[in-house]
Every structure is written in C-alpha cells, then in structure tokens.
Scaffold this active site. Structure first.
Site, PDB file in Angstrom:
ATOM      1  N   CYS A 196       0.862  -1.186   0.000  1.00 22.56           N
ATOM      2  CA  CYS A 196       0.000   0.000   0.000  1.00 22.56           C
ATOM      3  C   CYS A 196       0.891   1.225   0.000  1.00 22.56           C
ATOM      4  O   CYS A 196       1.857   1.297   0.746  1.00 22.56           O
ATOM      5  CB  CYS A 196      -0.882  -0.009   1.249  1.00 22.56           C
ATOM      6  SG  CYS A 196      -1.932   1.442   1.379  1.00 22.56           S
ATOM      7  N   HIS A 237      -8.310  19.716  -3.952  1.00 28.34           N
ATOM      8  CA  HIS A 237      -7.801  20.054  -2.619  1.00 28.34           C
ATOM      9  C   HIS A 237      -8.378  19.162  -1.521  1.00 28.34           C
ATOM     10  O   HIS A 237      -8.596  19.619  -0.393  1.00 28.34           O
ATOM     11  CB  HIS A 237      -8.064  21.532  -2.292  1.00 28.34           C
ATOM     12  CG  HIS A 237      -7.196  22.446  -3.109  1.00 28.34           C
ATOM     13  ND1 HIS A 237      -7.329  23.799  -3.108  1.00 28.34           N
ATOM     14  CD2 HIS A 237      -6.196  22.186  -3.955  1.00 28.34           C
ATOM     15  CE1 HIS A 237      -6.441  24.350  -3.920  1.00 28.34           C
ATOM     16  NE2 HIS A 237      -5.741  23.375  -4.458  1.00 28.34           N
ATOM     17  N   GLU A 279      -1.973  11.686 -13.929  1.00 30.05           N
ATOM     18  CA  GLU A 279      -1.552  12.001 -12.555  1.00 30.05           C
ATOM     19  C   GLU A 279      -0.164  12.611 -12.522  1.00 30.05           C
ATOM     20  O   GLU A 279       0.208  13.265 -11.553  1.00 30.05           O
ATOM     21  CB  GLU A 279      -1.654  10.790 -11.634  1.00 30.05           C
ATOM     22  CG  GLU A 279      -0.748   9.651 -11.948  1.00 30.05           C
ATOM     23  CD  GLU A 279      -0.860   8.514 -10.944  1.00 30.05           C
ATOM     24  OE1 GLU A 279      -1.789   8.491 -10.121  1.00 30.05           O
ATOM     25  OE2 GLU A 279       0.020   7.642 -10.988  1.00 30.05           O
TER      26      GLU A 279
HETATM   27 ZN   LIG Z   1      -0.365   8.571  -6.660  1.00 33.63          ZN
END
Ligand SMILES: [Zn+2]
Length: 166
Positions: free
Chosen positions: A31, A75, A154
């Site tokens: 993770c 945010h 991303e």
């Molecule tokens: Zn990430």
C-alpha cells in the site's frame, strides 16, 4: 448537403485540473503512503450533430460541468469507499481510515472526498468522472451522444483513459 461525418468534441487538460491527495493499494499487502498529484483531465464526447445548433454539445456548458466535477474533488484527500482493503469510517467531523484493519489516518471530514470506487487509481477516477458527467449532461438536456472518453493524468506522461459507449 448530407452530413455523414462522425463528430467529437474535446475539452482538455490545462483547464481541468484538480490537486488532490491519495494512496493506492496493490495486490498482496502493498500500500502506498499518502501523497498528492496535480491531476489533469481530458474529456471527449462523441455524438450526432444537434441540427439546430450544428454542434455535438456546447463547449461552454461542457467546460462548466467538467470544471464543477474537478472542483468537487480538488484540494481533498480522495478515499475509496468500495475497497476490500481500505476501511473508511465517518465519525462526526472526522474520517477514520484503516488499511487491512489497521488504523492509519484520521482526517477532518471536510478535507475528504469519499468516492464510490474500489481504489483511487486514475483508471477508477476516469470511470467515476464519466458516471458523474453522464448524469450532469442528461440534466443539461444533452441528446444524441454516443460515447464519452475520459483521460486522467496524474503526472506528465502517466495517464489512464476510460471510454464508455452510451
Ligand atoms: Zn499517486
């Protein structure tokens, strides 16, 4: 003149940004730690021409809707509510987050976006944004649309694209 072309309209990345925190889980017990991205989205809509206006869908309206969808998660800490491994529990003004049943984070509720997805990957974010966009487009009276494609990036050169045929 008969119109045989297929049409698509796009609104892209530099306009559709959300800066959010997340972590993803991997197969097995791995993770990530919490970190952030300046996400960018690009949306493409396929459809028939509206023969009153001669467009597929109004750009101004599409940008407004997409900007709203990005603002909803801007945010904030993005948390998955359909994960088998991440447990997200609301408790008054707080959100408790555990991974594999071990407590990991405590966030103010107002700083979190609880999302109905199994993992906060760009793939799942793209699919979720398509779902939300579909609802908003229907409300806006869109008709004749045949597909929605959403790319979520991303970081530079690292993105996922989801395409849904309507
Ligand atoms: Zn990430």
């Amino acid at each position: 003149m008969e119109r045989r072309g297929e049409f698509r309209v796009s609104v892209s990345k530099d306009y559709l940004v959300f800066a959010s925190a997340h972590f993803i889980t991997f197969a097995g017990h791995r993770c990530e730690g919490l970190h952030g991205h300046n996400y960018r989205a690009r949306v493409t809509i396929d459809g028939r021409l509206n023969e009153e206006s001669w467009f597929v869908f109004d750009f101004v309206e599409l940008k407004r809707i997409m900007r709203g969808l990005c603002d909803e998660i801007d945010h904030l800490v993005l948390l998955p509510t359909q994960s088998d491994r991440v447990q997200v529990r609301e408790d008054g003004d707080n959100v408790h987050v555990a991974v594999d049943n071990r407590p990991r984070y405590l966030f103010p509720r107002r700083d979190c976006a609880l999302l109905p997805i199994p993992n906060t990957t760009v793939e799942m974010l793209a699919e979720m944004l398509i779902d939300r966009l579909r609802v908003a487009l229907e409300k806006a009276g869109a008709s004749g649309l045949t597909a929605i494609e959403m790319e979520v990036e991303e970081s530079f050169g690292q993105s996922a694209t989801c395409r849904v045929t309507i």
